[in-house]
Design a protein around this motif. Sequence first.
Motif, mmCIF file in Angstrom:
data_model
loop_
_atom_site.group_PDB
_atom_site.id
_atom_site.type_symbol
_atom_site.label_atom_id
_atom_site.label_comp_id
_atom_site.label_asym_id
_atom_site.label_seq_id
_atom_site.Cartn_x
_atom_site.Cartn_y
_atom_site.Cartn_z
ATOM 1 N N TYR A 130 0.730 -1.205 0.071
ATOM 2 C CA TYR A 130 -0.084 -0.030 0.111
ATOM 3 C C TYR A 130 1.047 1.423 0.036
ATOM 4 O O TYR A 130 0.592 2.203 -0.726
ATOM 5 C CB TYR A 130 -0.943 -0.041 1.231
ATOM 6 N N ALA A 131 1.957 1.175 0.809
ATOM 7 C CA ALA A 131 2.846 2.410 0.903
ATOM 8 C C ALA A 131 3.664 2.816 -0.396
ATOM 9 O O ALA A 131 3.600 3.640 -0.726
ATOM 10 C CB ALA A 131 3.708 2.294 2.175
ATOM 11 N N SER A 135 1.133 5.750 -0.855
ATOM 12 C CA SER A 135 1.751 6.667 0.233
ATOM 13 C C SER A 135 1.991 6.369 1.602
ATOM 14 O O SER A 135 1.037 5.366 1.831
ATOM 15 C CB SER A 135 1.099 8.128 0.228
ATOM 16 N N ALA A 136 2.873 6.464 2.050
ATOM 17 C CA ALA A 136 3.381 6.047 3.583
ATOM 18 C C ALA A 136 2.892 7.444 4.459
ATOM 19 O O ALA A 136 3.057 7.207 5.608
ATOM 20 C CB ALA A 136 4.664 5.621 3.858
ATOM 21 N N LEU A 138 0.664 10.022 6.432
ATOM 22 C CA LEU A 138 -0.646 9.807 7.469
ATOM 23 C C LEU A 138 -1.414 11.115 7.383
ATOM 24 O O LEU A 138 -0.688 12.374 7.137
ATOM 25 C CB LEU A 138 -0.024 9.787 8.889
ATOM 26 N N SER A 140 -3.845 7.649 6.667
ATOM 27 C CA SER A 140 -3.650 6.757 5.247
ATOM 28 C C SER A 140 -5.232 6.233 5.261
ATOM 29 O O SER A 140 -5.732 6.301 6.063
ATOM 30 C CB SER A 140 -2.793 5.546 5.793
#
Length: 185
Positions: A130-131, A135-136, A138, A140
């Motif tokens: 997913y990251a 994106s990682a 927040l 998320s």
Amino acid sequence: GVIMDATFDDIIPLVLARMPEFLAGLSCAVVNNHLKLDNFEQIRPYKGPLLLINRMFDTMMMTQPGIMASNRGNVLFENIMMERFPKLMDEDTLPIFERLFSARHAQMLDDLRRDVGVDNDLCEAMVRSYAQQHSASLPSRIGEGLEVEEKQRLALYVGTRLMTHYQASHVDLLPVQYLDRIWTF
């Protein structure tokens, strides 16, 4: 990262649980004017690595003696999960977290993870995928569009990476190995 050990969301509910009822108004006024401790509002802007350590026998953080689910660290956890991972903290996953909050010993935590079917390697792979794809950052949106069972497994995995349990009271020393458990999304 930040590690919050034996902590709470807001000190007011803890004050009210310990002060005589007739002093509630005065107690709240003193706390709000001189000792405002709202840990959630303090940690909310922080988006880096975070670990909550929930002490399983911490009567100081409970608003109802002996009721694990009344530990105010659980409320802090819920608020942080809603802030950071809103798609993993909803009506589908709340019953799983309620069981987590009520756990009185490590075996109950292991039983919960087994009952839900948490596979650490699979969940970590889902988080990393997913990251990479999205994106990682927040907050998320991880968990969006997942089937209920899959979302519950992922929510419990992420939740237990954000909050670990230590079978101790409020005053027991924290073993150094807990300092290595901080997780980065």
